[in-house]
Design an enzyme around this catalytic site. Structure first.
Site, PDB file in Angstrom:
ATOM      1  N   ASP A  56      32.032  50.174  45.154  1.00 55.38           N
ATOM      2  CA  ASP A  56      32.833  49.016  44.732  1.00 55.38           C
ATOM      3  C   ASP A  56      31.929  47.884  44.254  1.00 55.38           C
ATOM      4  O   ASP A  56      32.300  47.116  43.353  1.00 55.38           O
ATOM      5  CB  ASP A  56      33.677  48.547  45.932  1.00 55.38           C
ATOM      6  CG  ASP A  56      34.865  47.699  45.535  1.00 55.38           C
ATOM      7  OD1 ASP A  56      35.064  47.467  44.331  1.00 55.38           O
ATOM      8  OD2 ASP A  56      35.603  47.252  46.431  1.00 55.38           O
ATOM      9  N   HIS A  94      38.923  40.703  50.366  1.00 51.28           N
ATOM     10  CA  HIS A  94      38.032  39.958  49.475  1.00 51.28           C
ATOM     11  C   HIS A  94      38.022  38.496  49.915  1.00 51.28           C
ATOM     12  O   HIS A  94      39.015  37.981  50.424  1.00 51.28           O
ATOM     13  CB  HIS A  94      38.520  40.071  48.023  1.00 51.28           C
ATOM     14  CG  HIS A  94      38.156  41.372  47.381  1.00 51.28           C
ATOM     15  ND1 HIS A  94      37.732  41.475  46.089  1.00 51.28           N
ATOM     16  CD2 HIS A  94      38.136  42.625  47.880  1.00 51.28           C
ATOM     17  CE1 HIS A  94      37.469  42.740  45.803  1.00 51.28           C
ATOM     18  NE2 HIS A  94      37.717  43.463  46.863  1.00 51.28           N
ATOM     19  N   CYS A 114      35.342  39.566  41.583  1.00 50.14           N
ATOM     20  CA  CYS A 114      36.773  39.673  41.335  1.00 50.14           C
ATOM     21  C   CYS A 114      37.025  39.209  39.910  1.00 50.14           C
ATOM     22  O   CYS A 114      36.788  38.045  39.597  1.00 50.14           O
ATOM     23  CB  CYS A 114      37.534  38.803  42.326  1.00 50.14           C
ATOM     24  SG  CYS A 114      39.282  38.665  41.934  1.00 50.14           S
ATOM     25  N   ASN A 116      34.175  41.110  47.648  1.00 49.11           N
ATOM     26  CA  ASN A 116      34.311  41.765  48.940  1.00 49.11           C
ATOM     27  C   ASN A 116      33.708  40.932  50.066  1.00 49.11           C
ATOM     28  O   ASN A 116      32.690  40.260  49.885  1.00 49.11           O
ATOM     29  CB  ASN A 116      33.542  43.098  48.908  1.00 49.11           C
ATOM     30  CG  ASN A 116      34.221  44.140  48.045  1.00 49.11           C
ATOM     31  OD1 ASN A 116      35.289  44.620  48.364  1.00 49.11           O
ATOM     32  ND2 ASN A 116      33.604  44.469  46.925  1.00 49.11           N
TER      33      ASN A 116
END
Lengths: 330, 330
Positions: free
Chosen positions: B18, B211, B242, B251
């Site tokens: 991620d 997040h 983001c 995150n």
């Protein structure tokens, strides 16, 4: 974690003192006044405007008198300032400061390193300042540093902290701020100290002041509020660093805390849009990005437009559905 | 807020998938393998190693096979990977991936914008992937995006989310990850969804994934854990942004969450010093500062030396005490 159920939380802004005092770029007096005037419209309970320390000690706030005299005071807002000693108190009274904010550390090592006095020396000096303020009918609040830990000593025992709170209450302080100066607090510890202080001193105004140095600033805020604290210090944009953690963020950011408290159903009385605008104003004045998150991301339900080709994406997807279903089953 | 009382929380690392998927600088395969190998020694329950998407879609992870084949697997650690479709699932099985991580959004608009399919199309595709994994004896976890809100639609109703969880459970998924993809979650909402999901699906492994876009990542983590969640996604250094909040952090950072959980008395089984060292390794690989705080500040009881002239400060202060006390009273 509980909902706020509309419980009122008073918000104290410290950016103009605790934040600006560390900034390398001098913010012009006019700009400071304009910033405080903007903040005065946003719903704060208290604004820490400046510091009556010596100009040599904190050059960034060398215009304390001018700022305090020129701000437009909004009804209901308490305009406080840091007062280190009797001389500072006299200056503060001349400028009609609503409240004195005095500072001492709960850690002997930190107090010596930071204020160059033993705690006993600080206490005796501040007791005189509290008396001076009292004679003028001005309340005093004592910001007790390092109550959740000292970067040099480590743990700071809770009974020692409670002892200093009691001595300042006896000396006539109307409020105590429990300061997590270098971000060492954690939630269960916060709850224990806040609950004990509230229980022993129901008549004292207790405020919590957290730093986000170890990412627990907002977590600790909730812990304090759940323990019964109804007054919180915070700093617009999260301005104000921590000398013991270069690069780490300092004070919890006003817009982040207010946004969280409102999500949880507490009533801060603050205008978030105005806060975000003021954070932009502050960012331009100091000339660097500020660590607050909500100023960048907006409130949680801020809507973003779908991608420009969204309708084409959807039509292609739906065409695949139709093709998969086949002509017969339609 | 409650103490953890030693309750075990499983930590899942997502930085290598991620996080790295968004980095402009390609991290060399050798460096990815070395990073995963370092992470494998630190106590993780799960490491999301890579993504079996097409090299065109995510060039940063175009070496998925090589990484998955070359890492040294530590006993007890689940090595998972993102699998978008059946072709990806076949590739993942060839590399002995321990678990498939499938992704779908609980918001129709976000699913279309992000995956170019309706949710129904995604569901049918993922059901095939779950079946493929099941035939190979490999468990599937579904990461449901936007369960706490969609940046384009706004609120995402809880009943809709619970409906998708039930459909995936029926389709054979062993786990569901509740993802706050763009940082819209707040604690009481987190508790409501987590508690409902846990109550309806006691046999499902439920994970929470937050997040920090609006500074509530750690607050929401506590809310989830207090609601009964025992498995959490997080990203070393807080890597992974983001797209809907430029400049905001993404995150929650592994070292920040682990540090907080340990302060609260939860047992993560993680080695914090090793995490901080690995975050330094990651920072060098991506070539920019990472948003995590604890990597910079250290654990809360990290000691700092007093100023170099501390003894002189103390002596001068004590001399003032002696002078004030005067010779007679000594």
């Amino acid at each position: 974690m509980r909902t706020g159920d509309g419980r009122r939380i008073g918000i104290n802004e410290v950016a103009t003192r605790d934040g600006l005092q560390m900034e390398p770029r001098f913010v012009e007096t006019d700009d400071k006044v304009a910033l405080v005037d903007a903040l005065s419209t946003l719903g704060y309970a208290k604004i820490e405007v400046t510091s009556f320390t010596s100009a040599q000690a904190i050059p960034a706030l060398r215009d304390a008198e001018a700022v305090m005299q020129r701000i437009r005071r909004a009804p209901g807002v308490v305009y406080t300032a840091l007062v280190p000693n009797v001389r500072g108190g006299e200056r503060a009274l001349e400028c009609r400061t609503d409240e004195f904010n005095l500072v001492m550390s709960a850690s002997e090592t930190h107090n010596l390193a930071n204020l160059r006095m033993t705690r006993e020396q600080s206490f005796r000096q501040l007791r005189e300042v509290i008396a001076l303020a009292g004679r003028a009918g001005v309340p005093s609040n004592v910001s007790l540093s390092c109550v959740f830990g000292c970067p040099m000593e480590g743990e700071v025992p809770i009974e020692g902290v409670l002892g200093w709170i009691a001595r300042f209450a006896d000396a006539g302080a109307q409020g105590i701020t429990l300061c997590d100066t270098t971000g060492m607090a954690y939630p269960t510890q916060v709850q224990a100290l806040c609950a004990a202080a509230l229980q022993r001193h129901p008549g004292l105004q207790l405020t919590a002041h957290f730093h986000d140095t170890r990412a627990m600033g907002l977590v600790n805020t909730i812990a304090a509020v759940e323990a019964g604290i109804v007054q919180l210090d915070m700093s617009l944009g999260g301005i104000g660093g921590c000398p013991y953690a270069p690069g780490a963020s300092g004070n919890v950011a006003t817009e982040d805390v207010v946004h969280m408290l409102e999500c949880l159903g507490y009533c801060t009385g603050m205008a978030l849009d105005g806060l975000i605008a003021a954070a932009g104003q502050l960012e331009r004045l100091v000339g660097h990005a500020l660590p607050a998150q909500v100023s960048r991301a907006g409130a949680r339900l801020k809507r973003h437009a779908p991608p420009p080709d969204f309708e084409a994406i959807r039509e292609r997807a739906l065409a695949r559905v139709a093709a998969a279903a086949g002509p017969v089953r339609r």
